[in-house]
Design an enzyme around this catalytic site. Sequence first.
Site, PDB file in Angstrom:
ATOM      1  N   HIS A 278       0.789  -1.377  -0.058  1.00  0.00           N
ATOM      2  CA  HIS A 278       0.114   0.096   0.111  1.00  0.00           C
ATOM      3  C   HIS A 278       1.013   1.227   0.011  1.00  0.00           C
ATOM      4  O   HIS A 278       0.409   2.172  -0.883  1.00  0.00           O
ATOM      5  CB  HIS A 278      -0.900   0.036   1.269  1.00  0.00           C
ATOM      6  CG  HIS A 278      -1.611   1.402   1.470  1.00  0.00           C
ATOM      7  ND1 HIS A 278      -2.879   1.423   0.757  1.00  0.00           N
ATOM      8  CD2 HIS A 278      -1.529   2.242   2.143  1.00  0.00           C
ATOM      9  CE1 HIS A 278      -3.459   2.407   1.036  1.00  0.00           C
ATOM     10  NE2 HIS A 278      -2.767   3.039   1.882  1.00  0.00           N
ATOM     11  N   ARG A 393      12.248  13.229  16.155  1.00  0.00           N
ATOM     12  CA  ARG A 393      11.460  13.820  14.969  1.00  0.00           C
ATOM     13  C   ARG A 393       9.998  13.460  14.814  1.00  0.00           C
ATOM     14  O   ARG A 393       9.265  14.310  14.378  1.00  0.00           O
ATOM     15  CB  ARG A 393      12.181  13.009  13.862  1.00  0.00           C
ATOM     16  CG  ARG A 393      13.514  13.472  13.483  1.00  0.00           C
ATOM     17  CD  ARG A 393      14.283  12.724  12.397  1.00  0.00           C
ATOM     18  NE  ARG A 393      15.379  13.077  12.112  1.00  0.00           N
ATOM     19  CZ  ARG A 393      15.971  13.990  11.391  1.00  0.00           C
ATOM     20  NH1 ARG A 393      15.181  14.986  10.771  1.00  0.00           N
ATOM     21  NH2 ARG A 393      17.205  14.330  11.101  1.00  0.00           N
ATOM     22  N   ASP A 422       5.627  15.985  23.778  1.00  0.00           N
ATOM     23  CA  ASP A 422       5.146  17.032  22.816  1.00  0.00           C
ATOM     24  C   ASP A 422       3.487  17.529  23.045  1.00  0.00           C
ATOM     25  O   ASP A 422       2.928  16.934  23.948  1.00  0.00           O
ATOM     26  CB  ASP A 422       5.104  16.736  21.195  1.00  0.00           C
ATOM     27  CG  ASP A 422       4.271  15.376  21.209  1.00  0.00           C
ATOM     28  OD1 ASP A 422       3.156  15.649  21.015  1.00  0.00           O
ATOM     29  OD2 ASP A 422       4.851  14.383  20.870  1.00  0.00           O
ATOM     30  N   GLY A 453       5.154   5.512   9.298  1.00  0.00           N
ATOM     31  CA  GLY A 453       4.659   5.118  10.518  1.00  0.00           C
ATOM     32  C   GLY A 453       5.747   3.720  10.904  1.00  0.00           C
ATOM     33  O   GLY A 453       5.334   2.793  11.513  1.00  0.00           O
ATOM     34  N   GLY A 455       8.936   4.796  12.177  1.00  0.00           N
ATOM     35  CA  GLY A 455       9.996   5.146  13.158  1.00  0.00           C
ATOM     36  C   GLY A 455       9.708   4.723  14.369  1.00  0.00           C
ATOM     37  O   GLY A 455      10.599   4.386  15.208  1.00  0.00           O
ATOM     38  N   LEU A 456       8.611   4.770  15.008  1.00  0.00           N
ATOM     39  CA  LEU A 456       8.405   4.083  16.321  1.00  0.00           C
ATOM     40  C   LEU A 456       8.508   2.779  16.493  1.00  0.00           C
ATOM     41  O   LEU A 456       8.935   2.176  17.452  1.00  0.00           O
ATOM     42  CB  LEU A 456       6.856   4.613  16.906  1.00  0.00           C
ATOM     43  CG  LEU A 456       6.768   6.122  16.985  1.00  0.00           C
ATOM     44  CD1 LEU A 456       5.373   6.443  17.502  1.00  0.00           C
ATOM     45  CD2 LEU A 456       7.912   6.633  18.087  1.00  0.00           C
TER      46      LEU A 456
END
Length: 492
Positions: A278, A393, A422, A453, A455-456
């Site tokens: 996707h 980031r 944040d 989606g 990075g974490l």
Amino acid sequence: MGRLFWKFFLCIMLAQVTATIGIGGTFWLKNRAAQQERALDIDTSPPAQMIIEAASATLEAGGGQALRQFLGKLERMRVFAVDARGHELMGRAVHPAMLSKARAMLGQEQGQAHPVVRETVGSDKQRYLLFLPSSERFRNAEAGAARDTLNAVAMTGPRAMGAAPRPHEAGPPPPRGEFGRGMPPRMDTPYRTFIPLGAAIAASLLFSFLLAWYFARPIRDLRQAFEAASHGDLAPRFHASGKRGDELTDLGRDFDRMTGRLRQLMESQTRLLHDVSHELRSPLARLQAAIGLAHQQPDKMDASMQRIERESERMDKLIGELLTLSRLEAGAGSPLSEDVDIAELLHDILEDARYEAKARQVDIALSGDAASADAAVTGRPELLARAVENVVRNAVKHSPDGGTVEVELSRMTEGLRIAVLDRGPGVAGADLARIFEPFFRASNTQHSTDGHGLGLAIAQHVIKAHGGRIGASLRSGGGLCVEMLLPVKTPG
């Protein structure tokens, strides 16, 4: 040695003990029957014939009183004299079976020259049945029988002996039967002997059957489970088999955990493949559109090339992150053996992040205690930098323009804590556990981002590989707090 060993050991030992008891009981009953048979037997040896002749002559010559004196002088040869009422002359107890056997032998010995059982009428008209019981003690004493007879003759006199034959004139003993005493064999002795032996064999077979059934059933279930797993059926099968409490039960539960983990990995791989396809479809579609536009409008070739370059860089970044995530999931890479100064590492990461955050006027503030300034973590610095950078980031990306991202470094008892806070839109409470999944996008994100989606997800694998943990929570007043806890290297 576990519980399965002891069950094997106890079952086999129980079967052996049962068989030993049964076989031992068989021999004990056999010996006891033989002893009882010998105890109730009638002595037919030549010394017995001689002493019966002497007792009969004494009774005929002197009557019951003389016979009483004669029998009282005997040391080894215990001659019984039983009258018609069943009373023994010396008052001794006579077993009914022995008395019946003596009377049976009396009928068999009619007409023999020297019978071992004799019915004699004394001078006082008293009738006595004379016989000598056989036993181990008296049979072993046959060597002294002649001396007993001579002593009795000497004490009672030659007259009392009458016409008693001399020892060397005594005829041969009467023929003995199958059991050695002229009596028919007891037919119940073999059955009484083999019943305990048969019971021991049956008990051993029963224990063997139960033991085989007890261990064959879970092994058969495991074999069926492996057969089903080989065809792709990974459903749990042993979650309710905890009553046995042995190694086979533990093996079944381990099999369920293994198949559960395999099912999760397969589902994760399927979902990852779907997400990757996707994510790649959109940049590929834009690439095709840019290429088509370049062919249709050659005057806009520069804009089309910039679009193609931007989409190719996005695809390259996506593929790089996928490769990093794949290596982390596979556990590949060099060992975690370097000492990493987290304070210095965090300072370098925040300097780079501040440079990119200036475009949106987002500030990054760092706070920490003195104890965490010199804390070190054993690991790989490039992986730790990648994990912390992804979290920072991500916070900068979702922070509003002009906002502030707070980074806290503190020393705790569990290890070194890095918290990134944040004031962005945050996520729904139900999505907190899913933000570390690959390609996850929060449903309440207010503005689009360029991330994929991953990075974490990469940060979670890196932190876990270093023995730490990572989690997220919602802040009061809005925003998200991501905490990373890393084990601190101990001195020495």
